[in-house]
Design a protein around this motif. Structure first.
Motif, PDB file in Angstrom:
ATOM      1  N   ARG A  94      53.942  52.545  36.358  1.00 14.84           N
ATOM      2  CA  ARG A  94      52.909  51.938  36.012  1.00 14.84           C
ATOM      3  C   ARG A  94      52.975  50.387  36.362  1.00 14.84           C
ATOM      4  O   ARG A  94      54.153  50.076  36.475  1.00 14.84           O
ATOM      5  N   LEU A  95      51.787  49.479  36.510  1.00 12.61           N
ATOM      6  CA  LEU A  95      52.086  48.175  36.924  1.00 12.61           C
ATOM      7  C   LEU A  95      52.426  47.586  35.735  1.00 12.61           C
ATOM      8  O   LEU A  95      51.961  47.632  34.463  1.00 12.61           O
ATOM      9  N   GLY A  96      53.371  46.799  36.007  1.00 17.16           N
ATOM     10  CA  GLY A  96      53.964  45.848  34.890  1.00 17.16           C
ATOM     11  C   GLY A  96      53.087  44.730  34.235  1.00 17.16           C
ATOM     12  O   GLY A  96      52.206  44.464  34.755  1.00 17.16           O
ATOM     13  N   GLU A  97      53.078  44.597  33.089  1.00 18.26           N
ATOM     14  CA  GLU A  97      52.335  43.487  32.556  1.00 18.26           C
ATOM     15  C   GLU A  97      52.472  42.276  33.339  1.00 18.26           C
ATOM     16  O   GLU A  97      53.505  41.828  33.601  1.00 18.26           O
ATOM     17  N   SER A  98      51.300  41.284  33.389  1.00 17.87           N
ATOM     18  CA  SER A  98      51.458  40.202  33.730  1.00 17.87           C
ATOM     19  C   SER A  98      52.130  39.035  32.601  1.00 17.87           C
ATOM     20  O   SER A  98      51.642  39.215  31.673  1.00 17.87           O
ATOM     21  N   PRO A  99      53.061  38.271  32.966  1.00 12.09           N
ATOM     22  CA  PRO A  99      53.842  37.572  32.030  1.00 12.09           C
ATOM     23  C   PRO A  99      52.648  36.329  31.899  1.00 12.09           C
ATOM     24  O   PRO A  99      51.970  35.768  32.544  1.00 12.09           O
ATOM     25  N   ASP A 100      52.390  35.893  30.460  1.00 12.98           N
ATOM     26  CA  ASP A 100      51.504  35.034  30.354  1.00 12.98           C
ATOM     27  C   ASP A 100      51.882  33.820  30.630  1.00 12.98           C
ATOM     28  O   ASP A 100      52.972  33.123  30.729  1.00 12.98           O
ATOM     29  N   GLU A 129      48.710  41.205  51.419  1.00 12.90           N
ATOM     30  CA  GLU A 129      48.509  39.920  50.679  1.00 12.90           C
ATOM     31  C   GLU A 129      49.585  39.613  49.460  1.00 12.90           C
ATOM     32  O   GLU A 129      50.018  38.359  49.513  1.00 12.90           O
ATOM     33  N   ALA A 130      50.164  40.653  48.946  1.00 14.89           N
ATOM     34  CA  ALA A 130      51.350  40.167  47.929  1.00 14.89           C
ATOM     35  C   ALA A 130      52.603  39.640  48.704  1.00 14.89           C
ATOM     36  O   ALA A 130      53.026  38.685  48.237  1.00 14.89           O
ATOM     37  N   LEU A 131      52.686  40.261  49.990  1.00 14.53           N
ATOM     38  CA  LEU A 131      54.038  39.814  50.793  1.00 14.53           C
ATOM     39  C   LEU A 131      53.758  38.277  51.089  1.00 14.53           C
ATOM     40  O   LEU A 131      54.587  37.739  51.055  1.00 14.53           O
ATOM     41  N   VAL A 132      52.625  38.303  51.492  1.00 10.73           N
ATOM     42  CA  VAL A 132      52.175  36.825  52.006  1.00 10.73           C
ATOM     43  C   VAL A 132      52.365  35.851  50.882  1.00 10.73           C
ATOM     44  O   VAL A 132      52.891  34.662  50.997  1.00 10.73           O
ATOM     45  N   LEU A 133      51.873  36.265  49.716  1.00 11.69           N
ATOM     46  CA  LEU A 133      51.688  35.115  48.570  1.00 11.69           C
ATOM     47  C   LEU A 133      53.318  34.974  48.133  1.00 11.69           C
ATOM     48  O   LEU A 133      53.531  33.889  47.872  1.00 11.69           O
ATOM     49  N   LEU A 148      45.610  38.407  41.741  1.00 14.22           N
ATOM     50  CA  LEU A 148      46.103  39.232  42.684  1.00 14.22           C
ATOM     51  C   LEU A 148      46.375  40.484  41.467  1.00 14.22           C
ATOM     52  O   LEU A 148      46.032  41.692  41.626  1.00 14.22           O
ATOM     53  N   HIS A 149      47.189  39.957  40.459  1.00  9.66           N
ATOM     54  CA  HIS A 149      47.640  41.125  39.434  1.00  9.66           C
ATOM     55  C   HIS A 149      46.430  41.776  38.719  1.00  9.66           C
ATOM     56  O   HIS A 149      46.382  42.818  38.526  1.00  9.66           O
ATOM     57  N   GLU A 150      45.451  40.781  38.241  1.00  7.68           N
ATOM     58  CA  GLU A 150      44.252  41.333  37.820  1.00  7.68           C
ATOM     59  C   GLU A 150      43.507  42.435  38.717  1.00  7.68           C
ATOM     60  O   GLU A 150      43.121  43.427  37.993  1.00  7.68           O
ATOM     61  N   SER A 193      57.293  35.003  40.002  1.00  4.13           N
ATOM     62  CA  SER A 193      57.968  35.955  40.831  1.00  4.13           C
ATOM     63  C   SER A 193      58.172  37.287  40.183  1.00  4.13           C
ATOM     64  O   SER A 193      57.978  38.418  40.547  1.00  4.13           O
ATOM     65  N   THR A 194      58.219  37.292  38.878  1.00  2.00           N
ATOM     66  CA  THR A 194      57.978  38.583  38.150  1.00  2.00           C
ATOM     67  C   THR A 194      56.609  39.371  38.247  1.00  2.00           C
ATOM     68  O   THR A 194      56.612  40.567  38.393  1.00  2.00           O
ATOM     69  N   ARG A 195      55.496  38.462  38.167  1.00  3.37           N
ATOM     70  CA  ARG A 195      54.345  38.985  38.355  1.00  3.37           C
ATOM     71  C   ARG A 195      54.241  39.609  39.898  1.00  3.37           C
ATOM     72  O   ARG A 195      53.728  40.686  39.936  1.00  3.37           O
ATOM     73  N   LEU A 196      54.681  38.899  40.695  1.00  2.67           N
ATOM     74  CA  LEU A 196      54.889  39.554  42.318  1.00  2.67           C
ATOM     75  C   LEU A 196      55.569  40.657  42.401  1.00  2.67           C
ATOM     76  O   LEU A 196      55.225  41.811  43.075  1.00  2.67           O
ATOM     77  N   MET A 197      56.910  40.809  41.788  1.00  4.50           N
ATOM     78  CA  MET A 197      57.615  42.098  41.742  1.00  4.50           C
ATOM     79  C   MET A 197      56.854  43.181  41.176  1.00  4.50           C
ATOM     80  O   MET A 197      56.997  44.364  41.565  1.00  4.50           O
ATOM     81  N   HIS A 198      56.107  43.136  40.076  1.00  4.66           N
ATOM     82  CA  HIS A 198      55.369  43.948  39.438  1.00  4.66           C
ATOM     83  C   HIS A 198      54.334  44.790  40.379  1.00  4.66           C
ATOM     84  O   HIS A 198      54.086  45.804  40.591  1.00  4.66           O
ATOM     85  N   ILE A 199      53.595  43.693  40.905  1.00  5.69           N
ATOM     86  CA  ILE A 199      52.514  44.159  42.002  1.00  5.69           C
ATOM     87  C   ILE A 199      52.775  45.052  43.276  1.00  5.69           C
ATOM     88  O   ILE A 199      52.662  45.893  43.460  1.00  5.69           O
ATOM     89  N   ILE A 200      54.206  44.281  43.727  1.00  5.81           N
ATOM     90  CA  ILE A 200      54.904  44.795  44.838  1.00  5.81           C
ATOM     91  C   ILE A 200      55.517  46.265  44.579  1.00  5.81           C
ATOM     92  O   ILE A 200      55.178  46.932  45.301  1.00  5.81           O
TER      93      ILE A 200
END
Length: 176
Positions: free
Chosen positions: A114-120, A21-25, A143-145, A82-89
């Motif tokens: 650990r999972l990086g924080e999601s940028p606000d 899902e993260a790669l598709v997004l 997805l991050h949540e 992009s940052t959020r998706l990089m943390h997730i992946i």
């Protein structure tokens, strides 16, 4: 003799599903931002590069396309996405490496894994961005949540549930 594939645990299947899902997004986001970049570089629809179609949700149709602050906001939100998706992946790849035995199981809790924080996001500005960008950003936030909740559940110690036998043994011990 047929060799069967090893069965995956629920956690492994979930990680693989979230990874896909993260790669598709990420691919959808890259595609939309690449397409809009091509459109933004054209001065009119007639100048669009070959193969790029008119998109009703493009920057050309976006009401904020002439507002420099909104264009900057869109750029900032694309970087946050992009940052959020990089943390997730990265987190999902770490989980896959642990399941494959490439990393020790205890490494999931280390600070570097650990999972990086999601940028606000600026929700007021988000509402002013093109609909496609809003959809991509909101999907990445959801997805991050979900991944954050999985990590939290994984790192939260599970209290042992006493079995009926242990309860009876404790009751007998208290009577003596």
């Amino acid at each position: 003799m047929a060799v069967s594939a090893p069965s995956l645990t629920l956690h492994e299947s979930l990680v693989d599903s979230l990874y896909a899902e993260a790669l598709v997004l990420a691919d959808e986001a890259r595609g939309w931002f690449d397409r809009t970049r091509h459109e933004a570089s054209a001065s009119a629809f007639d100048d669009l590069p070959a193969g790029v179609e008119r998109d009703p949700d493009s920057l050309f149709h976006w009401a904020g396309r002439h507002d420099p602050s909104l264009r900057i906001a869109l750029s900032c939100e694309s970087l946050r996405l992009s940052t959020r998706l990089m943390h997730i992946i990265a987190w999902l790849l770490t989980q896959r490496a642990i399941h494959a035995g490439e990393l020790p199981a205890g490494s999931a809790g280390s600070a570097t894994n650990r999972l990086g924080e999601s940028p606000d996001c600026d929700l007021a500005l988000l509402a002013q961005l093109p609909t496609a960008a809003q959809d991509l950003i909101e999907a990445s936030l959801r997805l991050h949540e979900r991944v954050r909740q999985i990590e939290e559940a994984q790192l939260t110690p599970v209290a042992p549930v006493p079995t009926p036998v242990h309860i009876m043994l404790d009751q007998l011990a208290n009577r003596l």
